[in-house]
Design a protein around this motif. Sequence first.
Motif, PDB file in Angstrom:
ATOM      1  N   MET A 102       8.633 -46.509 -40.057  1.00 26.16           N
ATOM      2  CA  MET A 102       9.209 -47.169 -40.174  1.00 26.16           C
ATOM      3  C   MET A 102       9.814 -46.825 -38.395  1.00 26.16           C
ATOM      4  N   PRO A 103      10.085 -45.425 -37.600  1.00 27.81           N
ATOM      5  CA  PRO A 103      10.980 -45.285 -36.421  1.00 27.81           C
ATOM      6  C   PRO A 103       9.461 -45.576 -35.700  1.00 27.81           C
ATOM      7  N   GLU A 104       8.329 -46.710 -35.771  1.00 29.12           N
ATOM      8  CA  GLU A 104       7.648 -47.291 -35.155  1.00 29.12           C
ATOM      9  C   GLU A 104       7.990 -48.886 -35.194  1.00 29.12           C
ATOM     10  N   LEU A 105       8.131 -49.376 -35.920  1.00 30.25           N
ATOM     11  CA  LEU A 105       8.238 -50.924 -36.675  1.00 30.25           C
ATOM     12  C   LEU A 105       9.492 -50.853 -36.198  1.00 30.25           C
ATOM     13  N   MET A 106      10.440 -50.144 -35.762  1.00 29.07           N
ATOM     14  CA  MET A 106      12.302 -50.697 -35.670  1.00 29.07           C
ATOM     15  C   MET A 106      11.942 -50.390 -33.752  1.00 29.07           C
ATOM     16  N   GLU A 107      10.846 -49.770 -33.380  1.00 31.61           N
ATOM     17  CA  GLU A 107      10.762 -49.614 -31.600  1.00 31.61           C
ATOM     18  C   GLU A 107      10.243 -50.699 -31.559  1.00 31.61           C
ATOM     19  N   ASN A 108       8.802 -51.544 -32.365  1.00 28.90           N
ATOM     20  CA  ASN A 108       7.904 -52.770 -31.874  1.00 28.90           C
ATOM     21  C   ASN A 108       8.350 -53.959 -32.751  1.00 28.90           C
ATOM     22  N   VAL A 112       9.230 -56.499 -41.585  1.00 21.79           N
ATOM     23  CA  VAL A 112       8.192 -56.517 -43.074  1.00 21.79           C
ATOM     24  C   VAL A 112       8.566 -57.529 -43.518  1.00 21.79           C
ATOM     25  N   ARG A 113       7.484 -58.284 -44.625  1.00 14.79           N
ATOM     26  CA  ARG A 113       7.833 -58.903 -45.411  1.00 14.79           C
ATOM     27  C   ARG A 113       6.074 -58.847 -46.389  1.00 14.79           C
ATOM     28  N   ASP A 120       6.162 -56.097 -60.955  1.00 13.88           N
ATOM     29  CA  ASP A 120       5.268 -55.719 -62.015  1.00 13.88           C
ATOM     30  C   ASP A 120       5.262 -54.504 -60.837  1.00 13.88           C
ATOM     31  N   LEU A 121       5.237 -53.696 -59.963  1.00  9.80           N
ATOM     32  CA  LEU A 121       5.115 -52.795 -59.028  1.00  9.80           C
ATOM     33  C   LEU A 121       5.492 -51.885 -60.181  1.00  9.80           C
ATOM     34  N   PRO A 122       5.587 -50.260 -59.902  1.00  9.97           N
ATOM     35  CA  PRO A 122       6.273 -49.287 -60.043  1.00  9.97           C
ATOM     36  C   PRO A 122       7.855 -49.094 -59.002  1.00  9.97           C
ATOM     37  N   ASP A 123       8.557 -48.684 -59.594  1.00  8.73           N
ATOM     38  CA  ASP A 123      10.089 -48.215 -59.015  1.00  8.73           C
ATOM     39  C   ASP A 123       9.124 -47.661 -57.813  1.00  8.73           C
ATOM     40  N   SER A 124       8.981 -46.817 -57.841  1.00  9.07           N
ATOM     41  CA  SER A 124       8.747 -46.190 -55.958  1.00  9.07           C
ATOM     42  C   SER A 124       8.178 -47.267 -55.353  1.00  9.07           C
ATOM     43  N   ALA A 125       7.276 -47.911 -55.561  1.00  6.65           N
ATOM     44  CA  ALA A 125       6.361 -48.848 -54.619  1.00  6.65           C
ATOM     45  C   ALA A 125       7.484 -50.029 -54.375  1.00  6.65           C
ATOM     46  N   LYS A 126       8.282 -50.587 -55.227  1.00  5.59           N
ATOM     47  CA  LYS A 126       9.155 -51.532 -55.428  1.00  5.59           C
ATOM     48  C   LYS A 126      10.511 -50.771 -54.333  1.00  5.59           C
ATOM     49  N   ASN A 127      11.368 -50.056 -53.807  1.00  4.06           N
ATOM     50  CA  ASN A 127      11.953 -49.401 -53.860  1.00  4.06           C
ATOM     51  C   ASN A 127      11.555 -49.213 -52.014  1.00  4.06           C
ATOM     52  N   ALA A 128      10.314 -48.965 -51.879  1.00  4.52           N
ATOM     53  CA  ALA A 128      10.552 -48.524 -50.852  1.00  4.52           C
ATOM     54  C   ALA A 128       9.765 -49.341 -49.976  1.00  4.52           C
ATOM     55  N   ILE A 129       9.544 -50.542 -50.701  1.00  9.98           N
ATOM     56  CA  ILE A 129       8.838 -51.785 -49.995  1.00  9.98           C
ATOM     57  C   ILE A 129      10.383 -52.869 -49.373  1.00  9.98           C
ATOM     58  N   ASN A 130      11.399 -53.099 -50.623  1.00  9.26           N
ATOM     59  CA  ASN A 130      12.589 -53.417 -50.441  1.00  9.26           C
ATOM     60  C   ASN A 130      13.599 -52.202 -49.380  1.00  9.26           C
ATOM     61  N   LYS A 131      13.287 -51.530 -49.393  1.00  8.65           N
ATOM     62  CA  LYS A 131      13.979 -50.629 -48.394  1.00  8.65           C
ATOM     63  C   LYS A 131      13.680 -50.937 -47.093  1.00  8.65           C
ATOM     64  N   ALA A 132      11.692 -51.497 -46.409  1.00  8.82           N
ATOM     65  CA  ALA A 132      11.409 -51.522 -45.067  1.00  8.82           C
ATOM     66  C   ALA A 132      12.022 -53.068 -44.953  1.00  8.82           C
ATOM     67  N   ILE A 133      12.208 -53.837 -45.769  1.00 10.25           N
ATOM     68  CA  ILE A 133      12.345 -54.775 -46.119  1.00 10.25           C
ATOM     69  C   ILE A 133      14.044 -55.189 -45.178  1.00 10.25           C
ATOM     70  N   LYS A 143       5.715 -60.337 -37.558  1.00  5.82           N
ATOM     71  CA  LYS A 143       5.831 -60.536 -38.771  1.00  5.82           C
ATOM     72  C   LYS A 143       4.984 -60.112 -39.595  1.00  5.82           C
ATOM     73  N   LEU A 144       4.955 -58.771 -40.517  1.00 10.86           N
ATOM     74  CA  LEU A 144       3.741 -58.290 -41.219  1.00 10.86           C
ATOM     75  C   LEU A 144       4.473 -58.648 -42.336  1.00 10.86           C
ATOM     76  N   ILE A 145       3.272 -58.925 -43.057  1.00 18.28           N
ATOM     77  CA  ILE A 145       3.486 -59.479 -44.052  1.00 18.28           C
ATOM     78  C   ILE A 145       2.292 -58.989 -44.972  1.00 18.28           C
ATOM     79  N   PHE A 146       1.994 -57.852 -46.685  1.00 19.07           N
ATOM     80  CA  PHE A 146       1.709 -56.970 -47.194  1.00 19.07           C
ATOM     81  C   PHE A 146       1.988 -58.245 -48.610  1.00 19.07           C
TER      82      PHE A 146
END
Length: 254
Positions: A102-108, A112-113, A120-133, A143-146
């Motif tokens: 995350m620090p490097e994403l912000m610096e650059n 994240v999209r 349908d992903l586990p909660d831990s994955a969803k939470n991490a993704i939504n937080k990054a978005i 735009k880094l699209i996963f």
Amino acid sequence: MFKFFIKKNKKEKLEDKIIKKIPKHVAIIMDGNGRWAKKRNLPRIKGHYEGMQTVKKITKYASNLGIEYLTLYAFSTENWSRPKQEVNYLMGLPEKMFSSFMPELMENNVQVRVIGNVADLPDSAKNAINKAIEETKSNTGLKLIFALNYGSKLEILNAVKDIVNDYKNDVISLDKISEEIFSNYLSTKDFPNPDLLIRTSGEQRISNFLLWQIAYSEFIFTKVAWPDFTEEEFYKSLQEYQARDRRFGGLNED
């Protein structure tokens, strides 16, 4: 030392030339993590860990080159059939990656999209993704699209269902349905189609990835496994792309 400076200057000139025809959108099928690990008598998850490091390197390099969109095929709808231990590890990667990256994403200035069925992903994955978005939503650079839990056939099928539903509800008429309208029903509606598709590790197939969107993309297949896909390898792909003549079905009159 004199030779070193000659090589450095030559590389700088090549990069200047590439920037004149830099692809706006690059999509990558990140293949070969498991085979990379097996070749070294390591567990497959070690290959996925190293692949995550490559994601970080290529993202920063693409951002520095001025590429506007980078779509990475991270987990397909078919990948659920892999061994449970491997799937569980893959589902934990979003949290591992974003916590350290995350620090490097912000610096650059990277935003994240995600495309695919994240619900349908586990909660831990969803939470991490939504937080990054959420944390990167104001960034205006790459735009880094996963593509996560993504399958192009399902995406197209869902688009057809949505169009049929809108037709039944008089939202859209048959004579108004065009390629452009259809594209607006896809999960990639906010992004331009890829100019360049790269697949690593030697396989030469699309694997249910962006089937509609890559109709006129340039394809590059490299034998280099994703964990070994360095900035230099990416640079080589851009050089090859630069030499392509993109006619989009027409003729080059030159």
